[in-house]
Design an enzyme around this catalytic site. Structure first.
Site, PDB file in Angstrom:
ATOM      1  N   GLU A 126       6.057  -5.187  11.818  1.00  0.00           N
ATOM      2  CA  GLU A 126       7.051  -5.557  10.805  1.00  0.00           C
ATOM      3  C   GLU A 126       8.382  -5.887  11.484  1.00  0.00           C
ATOM      4  O   GLU A 126       8.777  -5.223  12.436  1.00  0.00           O
ATOM      5  CB  GLU A 126       7.262  -4.394   9.834  1.00  0.00           C
ATOM      6  CG  GLU A 126       8.290  -4.694   8.753  1.00  0.00           C
ATOM      7  CD  GLU A 126       8.501  -3.540   7.781  1.00  0.00           C
ATOM      8  OE1 GLU A 126       8.041  -2.418   8.062  1.00  0.00           O
ATOM      9  OE2 GLU A 126       9.149  -3.775   6.736  1.00  0.00           O
ATOM     10  N   TYR A 147      11.586  -2.310  -6.125  1.00  0.00           N
ATOM     11  CA  TYR A 147      11.576  -2.109  -4.674  1.00  0.00           C
ATOM     12  C   TYR A 147      11.350  -3.451  -3.959  1.00  0.00           C
ATOM     13  O   TYR A 147      10.495  -4.232  -4.361  1.00  0.00           O
ATOM     14  CB  TYR A 147      10.470  -1.127  -4.233  1.00  0.00           C
ATOM     15  CG  TYR A 147      10.242  -1.262  -2.751  1.00  0.00           C
ATOM     16  CD1 TYR A 147      11.158  -0.714  -1.860  1.00  0.00           C
ATOM     17  CD2 TYR A 147       9.208  -2.044  -2.244  1.00  0.00           C
ATOM     18  CE1 TYR A 147      11.033  -0.919  -0.499  1.00  0.00           C
ATOM     19  CE2 TYR A 147       9.070  -2.242  -0.877  1.00  0.00           C
ATOM     20  CZ  TYR A 147       9.984  -1.673  -0.020  1.00  0.00           C
ATOM     21  OH  TYR A 147       9.874  -1.893   1.324  1.00  0.00           O
ATOM     22  N   ASP A 161       3.870  -4.811  -0.431  1.00  0.00           N
ATOM     23  CA  ASP A 161       4.140  -3.369  -0.344  1.00  0.00           C
ATOM     24  C   ASP A 161       4.267  -2.794  -1.752  1.00  0.00           C
ATOM     25  O   ASP A 161       5.162  -3.185  -2.506  1.00  0.00           O
ATOM     26  CB  ASP A 161       5.452  -3.168   0.434  1.00  0.00           C
ATOM     27  CG  ASP A 161       5.709  -1.711   0.801  1.00  0.00           C
ATOM     28  OD1 ASP A 161       4.969  -0.832   0.323  1.00  0.00           O
ATOM     29  OD2 ASP A 161       6.650  -1.459   1.575  1.00  0.00           O
ATOM     30  N   ARG A 172       0.685   2.442   9.954  1.00  0.00           N
ATOM     31  CA  ARG A 172       2.070   1.945  10.008  1.00  0.00           C
ATOM     32  C   ARG A 172       3.059   2.899  10.676  1.00  0.00           C
ATOM     33  O   ARG A 172       4.222   2.568  10.862  1.00  0.00           O
ATOM     34  CB  ARG A 172       2.557   1.652   8.582  1.00  0.00           C
ATOM     35  CG  ARG A 172       1.734   0.611   7.965  1.00  0.00           C
ATOM     36  CD  ARG A 172       2.412  -0.394   7.104  1.00  0.00           C
ATOM     37  NE  ARG A 172       3.786  -0.251   6.750  1.00  0.00           N
ATOM     38  CZ  ARG A 172       4.787  -0.942   7.298  1.00  0.00           C
ATOM     39  NH1 ARG A 172       4.547  -1.810   8.263  1.00  0.00           N
ATOM     40  NH2 ARG A 172       6.028  -0.763   6.876  1.00  0.00           N
ATOM     41  N   TRP A 218       9.865   6.716  -5.410  1.00  0.00           N
ATOM     42  CA  TRP A 218      10.586   5.475  -5.105  1.00  0.00           C
ATOM     43  C   TRP A 218       9.834   4.703  -4.047  1.00  0.00           C
ATOM     44  O   TRP A 218       9.152   5.237  -3.220  1.00  0.00           O
ATOM     45  CB  TRP A 218      12.014   5.747  -4.602  1.00  0.00           C
ATOM     46  CG  TRP A 218      12.671   4.442  -4.279  1.00  0.00           C
ATOM     47  CD1 TRP A 218      13.120   3.510  -5.169  1.00  0.00           C
ATOM     48  CD2 TRP A 218      12.906   3.891  -2.974  1.00  0.00           C
ATOM     49  NE1 TRP A 218      13.610   2.413  -4.497  1.00  0.00           N
ATOM     50  CE2 TRP A 218      13.488   2.623  -3.144  1.00  0.00           C
ATOM     51  CE3 TRP A 218      12.656   4.359  -1.671  1.00  0.00           C
ATOM     52  CZ2 TRP A 218      13.841   1.793  -2.072  1.00  0.00           C
ATOM     53  CZ3 TRP A 218      13.002   3.556  -0.613  1.00  0.00           C
ATOM     54  CH2 TRP A 218      13.595   2.277  -0.816  1.00  0.00           C
ATOM     55  N   GLU A 258       4.034   4.657   6.977  1.00  0.00           N
ATOM     56  CA  GLU A 258       5.411   4.613   7.475  1.00  0.00           C
ATOM     57  C   GLU A 258       6.142   5.937   7.288  1.00  0.00           C
ATOM     58  O   GLU A 258       7.111   6.203   7.978  1.00  0.00           O
ATOM     59  CB  GLU A 258       6.193   3.456   6.845  1.00  0.00           C
ATOM     60  CG  GLU A 258       6.398   3.579   5.358  1.00  0.00           C
ATOM     61  CD  GLU A 258       7.154   2.391   4.769  1.00  0.00           C
ATOM     62  OE1 GLU A 258       6.785   1.245   5.049  1.00  0.00           O
ATOM     63  OE2 GLU A 258       8.111   2.642   4.020  1.00  0.00           O
ATOM     64  N   HIS A 296       4.792   0.393  -2.209  1.00  0.00           N
ATOM     65  CA  HIS A 296       5.786   1.459  -2.014  1.00  0.00           C
ATOM     66  C   HIS A 296       5.437   2.731  -2.785  1.00  0.00           C
ATOM     67  O   HIS A 296       6.269   3.289  -3.518  1.00  0.00           O
ATOM     68  CB  HIS A 296       7.191   0.949  -2.368  1.00  0.00           C
ATOM     69  CG  HIS A 296       8.237   1.449  -1.428  1.00  0.00           C
ATOM     70  ND1 HIS A 296       9.147   2.421  -1.762  1.00  0.00           N
ATOM     71  CD2 HIS A 296       8.506   1.128  -0.147  1.00  0.00           C
ATOM     72  CE1 HIS A 296       9.941   2.672  -0.731  1.00  0.00           C
ATOM     73  NE2 HIS A 296       9.561   1.900   0.272  1.00  0.00           N
ATOM     74  N   GLU A 320       0.087  -2.590   1.090  1.00  0.00           N
ATOM     75  CA  GLU A 320       0.702  -1.444   1.789  1.00  0.00           C
ATOM     76  C   GLU A 320       1.059  -0.321   0.828  1.00  0.00           C
ATOM     77  O   GLU A 320       1.532  -0.571  -0.282  1.00  0.00           O
ATOM     78  CB  GLU A 320       1.962  -1.971   2.485  1.00  0.00           C
ATOM     79  CG  GLU A 320       2.776  -0.913   3.186  1.00  0.00           C
ATOM     80  CD  GLU A 320       4.053  -1.512   3.768  1.00  0.00           C
ATOM     81  OE1 GLU A 320       4.094  -2.734   4.032  1.00  0.00           O
ATOM     82  OE2 GLU A 320       5.013  -0.753   3.957  1.00  0.00           O
ATOM     83  N   ARG A 334       5.598 -11.065   3.982  1.00  0.00           N
ATOM     84  CA  ARG A 334       5.465 -10.093   2.891  1.00  0.00           C
ATOM     85  C   ARG A 334       6.207 -10.636   1.684  1.00  0.00           C
ATOM     86  O   ARG A 334       7.347 -11.086   1.804  1.00  0.00           O
ATOM     87  CB  ARG A 334       6.075  -8.749   3.321  1.00  0.00           C
ATOM     88  CG  ARG A 334       5.806  -7.638   2.352  1.00  0.00           C
ATOM     89  CD  ARG A 334       6.555  -6.368   2.726  1.00  0.00           C
ATOM     90  NE  ARG A 334       7.824  -6.307   2.039  1.00  0.00           N
ATOM     91  CZ  ARG A 334       8.566  -5.194   1.937  1.00  0.00           C
ATOM     92  NH1 ARG A 334       8.161  -4.065   2.514  1.00  0.00           N
ATOM     93  NH2 ARG A 334       9.714  -5.203   1.294  1.00  0.00           N
TER      94      ARG A 334
END
Ligand code: KDG
Ligand code: MG
Length: 402
Positions: free
Chosen positions: A339, A159, A210, A283, A402, A262, A212, A236, A147
């Site tokens: 991950e 991030y 990602d 995830r 975030w 996630e 995020h 992601e 990643r």
């Protein structure tokens, strides 16, 4: 096999972990992870004040009944605090069941589907050159998929970019740090990162990224399209996923594979994403999704729709989740990737485990159970320390994701 004791152990070897230990009258015990980053003590209270009094005296072998008892039986279903506490109970009970059977957990789930578990590592840098260096370093360490995250010009922090390139820890302060965000700066910068990575490393390397939860669906569609020439393994959390149908818009525009989940806590958070084939990887992992019992249902639904697992595995998921997840990964037919962020030596010492990393793969061990224990005496030397995840604001001060 009666449950005679259950206790919550909180420790902070550089970051907070909440662990549940369940003991039975037959001398067997099981360990579960109950860590919810930045909201740890809410789960501690859920367990201590509400769940554990109802657990004592129950038959530890009745995992499904106990799961339903704490899901249907409490009236207030789902939610991260609820489902993390339930996951800890569930993980510990599966650990006990596998120990009682004298089997590694993957055997109990249905046996080995693969020899080893493919993992991805994390390369990050303040700018493109540093990220290129970090990718090279992860390749040297043996990682195959990697990643890649990079700082964005004009934004002080981003991030995924930490001070230490080996250990990443976002919950970094006893009050939330504030970051600044600009989607337009990020969207201009990110394709340049992947163009450079492909130029330096060629086409074979699997690259992940990602977002995020930072974009709108149409922005995510634009990014997915812009990244198509660089053939990502996945993109992601392109958007916040409360609105599952929002992924239709992204999907219509790009063939970049999508991963999400996630922060999900139940199958109802991803039912539409999976059944409409709007994503490629789910995830959600054991600790935040109700444990092994519930993740089996999510994975089975995903299998029907060609969605693979890609379990969350950041450092805020303790070695207990990692160990149990690796048994799940070793068994689950529709496995995609796992991950993997390394824990610190202090964390590894508190949680002795029999999984190990070798040349880009993790191997779960063969000891009965999920193979992860806790050294309670050592854990007691690292008391809880309040720590929050950062918050994010747009450049005009508006609070953002975030
Ligand atoms: O590992 C990832 O993909 C993450 O997004 C890490 C999260 O920020 C972290 O787990 C939050 O607690
Ligand atoms: Mg993520």
């Amino acid at each position: 096999m009666k449950i005679i004791a259950a206790r919550v152990i909180i420790c902070s070897p550089g970051r907070n972990f909440v662990t549940l230990k369940i003991e039975t009258d037959q001398g067997l015990y099981g360990i579960g992870d109950a860590t919810l980053n930045g909201r740890e003590l809410a789960v501690v209270s859920m367990l201590n004040d509400h769940m554990l009094p109802c657990l004592l005296g129950r038959d530890a072998s009745q995992i499904e009944d106990i799961w339903q008892y704490f899901y249907r039986g409490v009236y207030w279903r789902r939610g991260p605090v609820n489902m993390t506490a339930l996951a800890a109970v569930d993980m510990a009970l599966w650990d006990i069941k596998a120990k009682a059977a004298g089997m590694p957990l993957y055997q109990l789930l249905g046996g080995r589907s693969r020899d080893k578990v493919l993992v991805y590592g994390h390369a990050n840098g303040n700018d493109i050159d540093q990220t290129v260096e970090a990718v090279a370093k992860y390749r040297e360490l043996g990682y195959q998929p990697i990643r890649a995250q990079s700082g964005v010009p004009g934004l002080a922090s981003t991030y995924g970019v930490s001070k230490d390139t080996l250990f990443y820890e976002p919950a970094d302060a006893d009050l939330p740090t504030e970051n600044l965000w600009s989607s337009s700066k990020y969207l201009n910068h990110t394709p340049k990162l992947f163009a450079e990575l492909r130029r330096q490393f060629g086409d074979e390397l699997h690259l992940l990224h990602d977002v995020h939860h930072r974009l709108t669906p149409i922005e995510a569609a634009r990014l997915g399209k812009a990244l198509e020439p660089y053939k990502l393994f996945w993109l992601e959390d392109a958007v916040p996923a409360e609105l599952q149908q929002g992924f239709r818009l992204i999907r219509q525009h790009t063939t970049t594979p999508l991963a999400v989940g996630e922060v999900f806590s139940s199958i109802h958070d991803c039912q539409q994403l999976i059944s409409e084939q709007l994503i490629d990887y789910i995830r959600t992992t054991l600790v935040h999704g109700g444990g092994i019992t519930h993740l089996r249902r999510i994975a089975a639904l995903a299998e029907l729709y060609h969605v693979k697992t890609g379990f969350h595995g950041a450092t805020d998921l303790s070695p207990v989740t990692m160990g149990a997840a690796l048994h799940f990964d070793t068994w689950v037919p529709n496995f995609g990737i796992q991950e993997y962020m390394r824990h610190t030596d202090a964390t590894d010492a508190i949680f002795p485990h029999d999984y190990h990393f070798n040349q880009g793969f993790l191997h779960c061990g063969e000891s009965p159970g999920h193979g992860v224990d806790i050294d309670e005496k050592l854990a007691a030397k690292y008391p809880y320390q309040r720590a929050y995840l950062p918050v994010n604001r747009l450049e005009d001060g508006t609070l953002f994701n975030w």
